[in-house]
Write a protein that holds these residues in place. Sequence first.
Motif, short mmCIF file in Angstrom:
data_model
loop_
_atom_site.label_atom_id
_atom_site.label_comp_id
_atom_site.label_asym_id
_atom_site.label_seq_id
_atom_site.Cartn_x
_atom_site.Cartn_y
_atom_site.Cartn_z
N PRO A 90 -11.71 33.08 -2.26
CA PRO A 90 -11.32 31.85 -2.84
C PRO A 90 -11.48 30.29 -1.93
N SER A 91 -11.86 29.59 -2.53
CA SER A 91 -12.06 28.38 -1.75
C SER A 91 -10.46 28.16 -1.28
N ALA A 92 -10.20 27.12 -0.26
CA ALA A 92 -8.83 26.93 0.04
C ALA A 92 -8.34 25.52 -1.09
N ALA A 93 -7.05 26.02 -1.47
CA ALA A 93 -6.72 24.98 -2.26
C ALA A 93 -6.38 23.72 -1.78
N PRO A 94 -6.72 22.56 -2.44
CA PRO A 94 -6.52 21.30 -1.64
C PRO A 94 -4.96 21.11 -1.40
N THR A 95 -4.82 20.39 -0.23
CA THR A 95 -3.26 20.29 -0.07
C THR A 95 -2.81 18.97 -0.80
N PRO A 96 -1.76 19.35 -1.89
CA PRO A 96 -1.15 18.47 -2.66
C PRO A 96 -0.84 17.31 -1.84
N ALA A 97 -0.86 15.98 -2.69
CA ALA A 97 -0.40 14.76 -2.20
C ALA A 97 1.00 14.79 -1.92
N PRO A 98 1.47 14.17 -0.83
CA PRO A 98 2.89 14.24 -0.57
C PRO A 98 3.65 13.38 -1.78
N THR A 99 4.83 13.74 -2.02
CA THR A 99 5.63 13.04 -3.24
C THR A 99 6.81 12.50 -2.48
N ASN A 100 7.62 11.51 -3.00
CA ASN A 100 8.66 10.99 -2.83
C ASN A 100 8.55 10.33 -1.20
N VAL A 101 7.34 9.74 -0.98
CA VAL A 101 7.13 9.28 0.19
C VAL A 101 8.04 8.00 0.50
N PRO A 102 8.78 7.91 1.49
CA PRO A 102 9.92 6.82 1.84
C PRO A 102 9.22 5.27 1.88
N THR A 103 9.58 4.52 1.39
CA THR A 103 9.18 3.21 1.57
C THR A 103 9.77 2.54 2.95
N PHE A 104 9.19 1.41 3.35
CA PHE A 104 9.57 1.10 4.80
C PHE A 104 11.15 0.63 4.80
N CYS A 105 11.63 0.39 3.63
CA CYS A 105 13.03 -0.06 3.53
C CYS A 105 13.90 1.24 3.72
N GLU A 106 13.38 2.38 3.29
CA GLU A 106 14.08 3.72 3.42
C GLU A 106 13.70 4.08 4.85
N VAL A 107 12.66 3.89 5.42
CA VAL A 107 12.38 4.61 6.87
C VAL A 107 13.39 3.87 7.89
N GLU A 108 13.35 2.34 7.69
CA GLU A 108 14.04 1.65 8.84
C GLU A 108 15.30 0.79 7.96
N THR A 109 16.37 1.10 8.00
CA THR A 109 17.37 0.36 7.39
C THR A 109 17.85 -1.06 7.91
N GLY A 110 17.12 -1.57 9.22
CA GLY A 110 17.55 -2.73 9.71
C GLY A 110 16.69 -3.73 9.42
N VAL A 111 15.76 -3.62 8.41
CA VAL A 111 14.98 -4.77 8.19
C VAL A 111 15.67 -5.66 7.21
N GLU A 112 15.15 -6.91 7.17
CA GLU A 112 15.92 -7.95 6.31
C GLU A 112 15.84 -7.93 4.87
N CYS A 113 14.55 -7.61 4.46
CA CYS A 113 14.26 -7.66 3.06
C CYS A 113 13.20 -6.51 2.61
N CYS A 114 13.33 -6.17 1.53
CA CYS A 114 12.02 -5.19 0.95
C CYS A 114 11.23 -5.99 -0.11
N SER A 115 11.95 -6.99 -0.70
CA SER A 115 11.08 -7.56 -1.70
C SER A 115 11.57 -9.13 -1.85
N ASP A 116 11.00 -9.92 -2.59
CA ASP A 116 11.33 -11.37 -2.69
C ASP A 116 12.82 -11.52 -3.44
N SER A 117 13.29 -10.53 -4.03
CA SER A 117 14.34 -10.04 -4.84
C SER A 117 15.53 -10.25 -3.90
#
Length: 202
Positions: A90-117
């Motif tokens: 059998p062909s190797a099953a494709p690696t599923p795309a990662p889910t729940n990838v953290p955004t930069f705000c979740e990776v580094e809490t020291g940033v000043e903003c995540c969006s204009d809001s």
Amino acid sequence: MVGQRKHKHLLTVAALLSTAVTHTVVDATTCNSDSDCTSGSETTCAYVDGTTSQCVDCTPSSYFSSCDYWSDDIKSAANTACGLDCQKPPSAAPTPAPTNVPTFCEVETGVECCSDSDCSGGESCSTTSIYSSQCIDCTSAQFQADCPYWEDYPATLAAAEATCGLVCGLSPTPDPTVSFRPTAASPSPTVTFTPTITCAVG
């Protein structure tokens, strides 16, 4: 008496031969059916005939890593017994795309903003990387006043220019909708006065 013993002995030998013909001896490497395969994960009998058979593991990962080493007879019987084809792994099953990838705000809490809001006073969020962001004023005058301080940090300056759609060091383009421009006052026209003298004759 001797003749009777000899006759009885021949009958015993014939019975043993008959039993040997009708029953295949099963050892650790051969089988007649799956019930003969009780060793580990090799629980399926690849049966060719009374002299050729083998217990095999039908788990695909094990099967396809082993089947190339089997004889053609065993391989064919195992393909049938396991419902697999040694020549078509059998062909190797494709690696599923990662889910729940953290955004930069979740990776580094020291940033000043995540969006204009996250910014106040109408400022915009300028993101340099997942580790750096800041709120900036994108009005032309304030941007031009602030941007010289970012010139030593090219990534920060580039992010700010992209966020505001402005280029540091360039004066804002005059607003084409405004048609009135103040001009110098025109000099007052010179007025010449010519007096009129009327003489009365008496």
